[in-house]
Write an enzyme that holds these catalytic residues in place. Structure first.
Site, short mmCIF file in Angstrom:
data_model
loop_
_atom_site.label_atom_id
_atom_site.label_comp_id
_atom_site.label_asym_id
_atom_site.label_seq_id
_atom_site.Cartn_x
_atom_site.Cartn_y
_atom_site.Cartn_z
N HIS A 30 0.82 -1.22 0.00
CA HIS A 30 0.00 0.00 0.00
C HIS A 30 0.85 1.26 0.00
O HIS A 30 2.05 1.23 0.23
CB HIS A 30 -0.94 -0.01 1.22
N CYS A 76 2.97 -5.09 6.65
CA CYS A 76 2.72 -4.78 5.25
C CYS A 76 3.95 -4.16 4.60
O CYS A 76 4.87 -3.70 5.28
CB CYS A 76 1.55 -3.80 5.13
#
Length: 186
Positions: free
Chosen positions: A142, A158
């Site tokens: 992301h 992440c």
């Protein structure tokens, strides 16, 4: 400074303001670049190398686009094989129960979620990583509203990119693309 650096610098200034965030956003070694890779790596895959903070989107002809990323901090990075099961623009975000348990002072206030937007930790775009037969892994590739974290291991697992690079990657990567989060070696 060449024309590309000046344009990128202007774009970074408009997106990130000044100071450390802008310096991180325009470092030449943090800009995406096309590179040669081994000829045995299939095109159309994402590979994250956590020790070097690099993400590769593989192309045809033994080439790849290389992006610099931030990765999960020690104990939270999870290696494995995944696929892109969903893609979202300006995604909403809800911390996982484990995140709230680890750091309630930071995450409990967002237990009901946070709408997408410039202050959202998932940034401008997100690729949702799924596991075959199991579904959402709760891992993401992301954007970030904290570009100074690129090149570091600070996330909850992440991989994160500068927002404009997350948009570029999002536009390149189709659903169902294979994703390999390689193990840390150091």
């Amino acid at each position: 400074m060449d024309r590309r650096q000046m344009i990128m610098g202007g774009a970074a200034l408009s997106l990130f303001g000044s100071g450390e965030a802008m310096a991180q956003a325009i470092r030449p070694d943090f800009l995406p670049v096309e590179v040669a890779i081994r000829p045995d790596i299939a095109p159309g895959e994402l590979h994250v190398l956590p020790d070097s903070f690099m993400l590769f989107w593989t192309l045809t002809g033994a080439r790849a686009m290389r992006y610099m990323v931030g990765v999960g901090r020690p104990g939270l990075y999870e290696s494995g094989e995944f696929f892109v099961g969903a893609k979202k623009e300006w995604p909403s975000w809800t911390p996982t129960p484990d995140m709230i348990k680890r750091e309630p002072e930071h995450y409990a206030q967002y237990a009901d979620g946070m709408p997408g937007g410039p202050n959202n930790p998932l940034g401008a775009r997100a690729l949702y990583l799924f596991v075959p037969g199991k579904g959402d892994s709760f891992l993401r590739i992301h954007g970030t509203n904290a570009p100074g974290t690129i090149g570091t291991a600070v996330s909850n697992g992440c991989a994160r990119l500068v927002n404009d690079q997350a948009v570029d990657l999002y536009n390149r990567v189709p659903l169902r693309s294979r994703v390999v989060l390689h193990p840390k070696t150091v």
